[in-house]
Scaffold this motif. Sequence first.
Motif, short mmCIF file in Angstrom:
data_model
loop_
_atom_site.label_atom_id
_atom_site.label_comp_id
_atom_site.label_asym_id
_atom_site.label_seq_id
_atom_site.Cartn_x
_atom_site.Cartn_y
_atom_site.Cartn_z
N ALA A 37 -12.25 1.45 3.25
CA ALA A 37 -13.14 0.38 3.69
C ALA A 37 -13.35 -0.60 2.54
O ALA A 37 -13.68 -0.19 1.42
N GLU A 38 -13.14 -1.89 2.82
CA GLU A 38 -13.22 -2.92 1.77
C GLU A 38 -14.07 -4.09 2.26
O GLU A 38 -13.55 -5.18 2.54
N GLY A 39 -15.37 -3.90 2.37
CA GLY A 39 -16.28 -4.98 2.68
C GLY A 39 -15.90 -5.73 3.94
O GLY A 39 -15.72 -5.15 5.01
N TYR A 61 -13.16 -7.00 4.78
CA TYR A 61 -11.84 -6.62 5.30
C TYR A 61 -11.93 -5.45 6.28
O TYR A 61 -10.99 -5.21 7.04
N GLY A 62 -13.02 -4.72 6.24
CA GLY A 62 -13.11 -3.52 7.06
C GLY A 62 -12.13 -2.47 6.58
O GLY A 62 -11.86 -2.35 5.38
N ASN A 63 -11.58 -1.71 7.50
CA ASN A 63 -10.57 -0.70 7.15
C ASN A 63 -9.29 -1.41 6.74
O ASN A 63 -8.68 -2.14 7.53
N PHE A 64 -8.88 -1.16 5.50
CA PHE A 64 -7.89 -2.02 4.82
C PHE A 64 -6.80 -1.16 4.22
O PHE A 64 -7.08 -0.14 3.57
N THR A 65 -5.54 -1.55 4.46
CA THR A 65 -4.39 -0.86 3.88
C THR A 65 -3.50 -1.86 3.17
O THR A 65 -3.22 -2.94 3.71
N CYS A 66 -3.04 -1.52 1.96
CA CYS A 66 -2.07 -2.35 1.25
C CYS A 66 -0.86 -1.50 0.89
O CYS A 66 -0.99 -0.34 0.48
N ILE A 67 0.32 -2.10 1.03
CA ILE A 67 1.59 -1.41 0.78
C ILE A 67 2.37 -2.21 -0.27
O ILE A 67 2.56 -3.42 -0.13
N ARG A 68 2.82 -1.52 -1.31
CA ARG A 68 3.65 -2.15 -2.34
C ARG A 68 5.11 -2.06 -1.92
O ARG A 68 5.61 -0.99 -1.58
N HIS A 69 5.80 -3.21 -1.96
CA HIS A 69 7.23 -3.28 -1.67
C HIS A 69 7.98 -3.60 -2.97
O HIS A 69 7.40 -3.54 -4.06
N ALA A 70 9.24 -3.93 -2.88
CA ALA A 70 10.05 -4.16 -4.08
C ALA A 70 9.48 -5.29 -4.93
O ALA A 70 9.39 -5.16 -6.16
N ARG A 71 9.08 -6.41 -4.27
CA ARG A 71 8.60 -7.56 -5.04
C ARG A 71 7.22 -8.02 -4.62
O ARG A 71 6.60 -8.81 -5.33
N TYR A 72 6.73 -7.56 -3.49
CA TYR A 72 5.48 -8.07 -2.95
C TYR A 72 4.60 -6.92 -2.48
O TYR A 72 5.01 -5.75 -2.45
N VAL A 73 3.37 -7.28 -2.11
CA VAL A 73 2.42 -6.35 -1.51
C VAL A 73 1.98 -6.95 -0.18
O VAL A 73 1.69 -8.15 -0.10
N HIS A 127 -9.12 -4.91 9.04
CA HIS A 127 -9.90 -4.78 10.28
C HIS A 127 -9.39 -3.67 11.20
O HIS A 127 -9.61 -3.70 12.41
N GLN A 128 -8.72 -2.66 10.65
CA GLN A 128 -8.15 -1.60 11.48
C GLN A 128 -9.26 -0.72 12.09
O GLN A 128 -10.30 -0.48 11.47
N SER A 129 -8.99 -0.25 13.27
CA SER A 129 -9.91 0.71 13.91
C SER A 129 -9.58 2.13 13.48
O SER A 129 -10.43 3.02 13.56
N GLN A 130 -8.34 2.35 13.00
CA GLN A 130 -7.92 3.71 12.66
C GLN A 130 -6.81 3.65 11.63
O GLN A 130 -5.90 2.80 11.72
N PHE A 131 -6.88 4.52 10.62
CA PHE A 131 -5.79 4.67 9.67
C PHE A 131 -4.81 5.71 10.20
O PHE A 131 -5.22 6.78 10.68
N LEU A 132 -3.50 5.42 10.09
CA LEU A 132 -2.48 6.39 10.51
C LEU A 132 -1.47 6.64 9.39
O LEU A 132 -0.32 6.98 9.63
N THR A 133 -1.93 6.45 8.16
CA THR A 133 -1.14 6.81 7.00
C THR A 133 -2.11 7.31 5.93
O THR A 133 -3.33 7.39 6.18
N THR A 134 -1.62 7.62 4.75
CA THR A 134 -2.48 8.14 3.69
C THR A 134 -2.17 7.43 2.38
O THR A 134 -1.08 6.87 2.19
N TYR A 135 -3.12 7.47 1.47
CA TYR A 135 -2.92 6.87 0.15
C TYR A 135 -1.75 7.55 -0.56
O TYR A 135 -1.64 8.78 -0.58
N GLY A 136 -0.86 6.73 -1.13
CA GLY A 136 0.30 7.26 -1.86
C GLY A 136 1.50 7.57 -0.99
O GLY A 136 2.57 7.92 -1.51
N ALA A 137 1.36 7.43 0.33
CA ALA A 137 2.47 7.76 1.23
C ALA A 137 3.60 6.73 1.10
O ALA A 137 3.35 5.53 0.89
#
Length: 293
Positions: free
Chosen positions: A216-218, A220-232, A237-247
């Motif tokens: 939860a990020e203020g 942003y609500g439920n917030f997920t960020c994914i690192r790719h080769a050059r970008y993030v 505003h998600q209602s549900q997470f379907l992944t985990t940190y570090g996945a």
Amino acid sequence: MRNAGSRTTANGWTRTGIAVLTGLAALAGAAPAGAASGATDSDGAPAYGGSQYYAPPQISSLQCQSSCGKTVSASQSGPVTVREKGMLRIRGRNLDVVRVVLFLGRPGRGDNLGVAPDQAAARTLDVKVPVGAGTGRIVLLDPRGHSSPPSHGAVRVLLDPNASSTQGFIWPVRGQLTGWFGEQRPGHVHTGIDIATASGTPIKAAAAGTVILLGAEGGYGNFTCIRHARYVTCYAHQSQFLTTYGANVHQGQVIGRVGCTGNCSGPHVHFEVREGPAAWSTPMDPLKFLPRR
């Protein structure tokens, strides 16, 4: 196959295109001397003046063969709807000489996209609609670059929302754009795009990567960020997470569901693209990284 440097006239045609069609009219109006005398080259086509003559191709109708929209039947004047990478059938005359099918599109960066036909016979020609082709009419080119008259009907190209962009990203959800990057909002500048869709809709990872922020990020609500080769990429505003940190996630993997957590007025995904590798690095316009819609 674009008309670089050509000027667009009031009715949408380039001056280069007009010149080509004018030259075609002259070509079609008078049979060359070599052709009339029966002289042929090694390919069996009439030859004259040391060069080869091709009877100009003519388009009579267009028909979608695969990946079609609602309009499937052959059309002489109405639009035919086909998706990118779908198969278009062209009927007419002298189609066996065609070397390039030109998707005229609309004047601008995406016009005059040419592709070789998949197969061509005298009266039918099949061609795969190239990615990036714009809605518009069709022109056929013979090996000398001589042009057919443009098709009476247009091809309406439906862009593939699941196709990856040049950066390799896909859309996280399908929906209506309700917010744009750089908009002035009360107290801040919008750092992403908003894609409105039904609550509970699966959210897909725009590219393969590693989950570097989840929670939860203020606003942003439920917030997920994914690192790719050059970008993030980030998804708010998600209602549900379907992944985990570090996945480690693959492109298209469902990472959550659409909701309205945090600061929002209806279910949507706030989608961001940031410079890597940090989650809170400089935001960039996501529309420059996603396939065209």
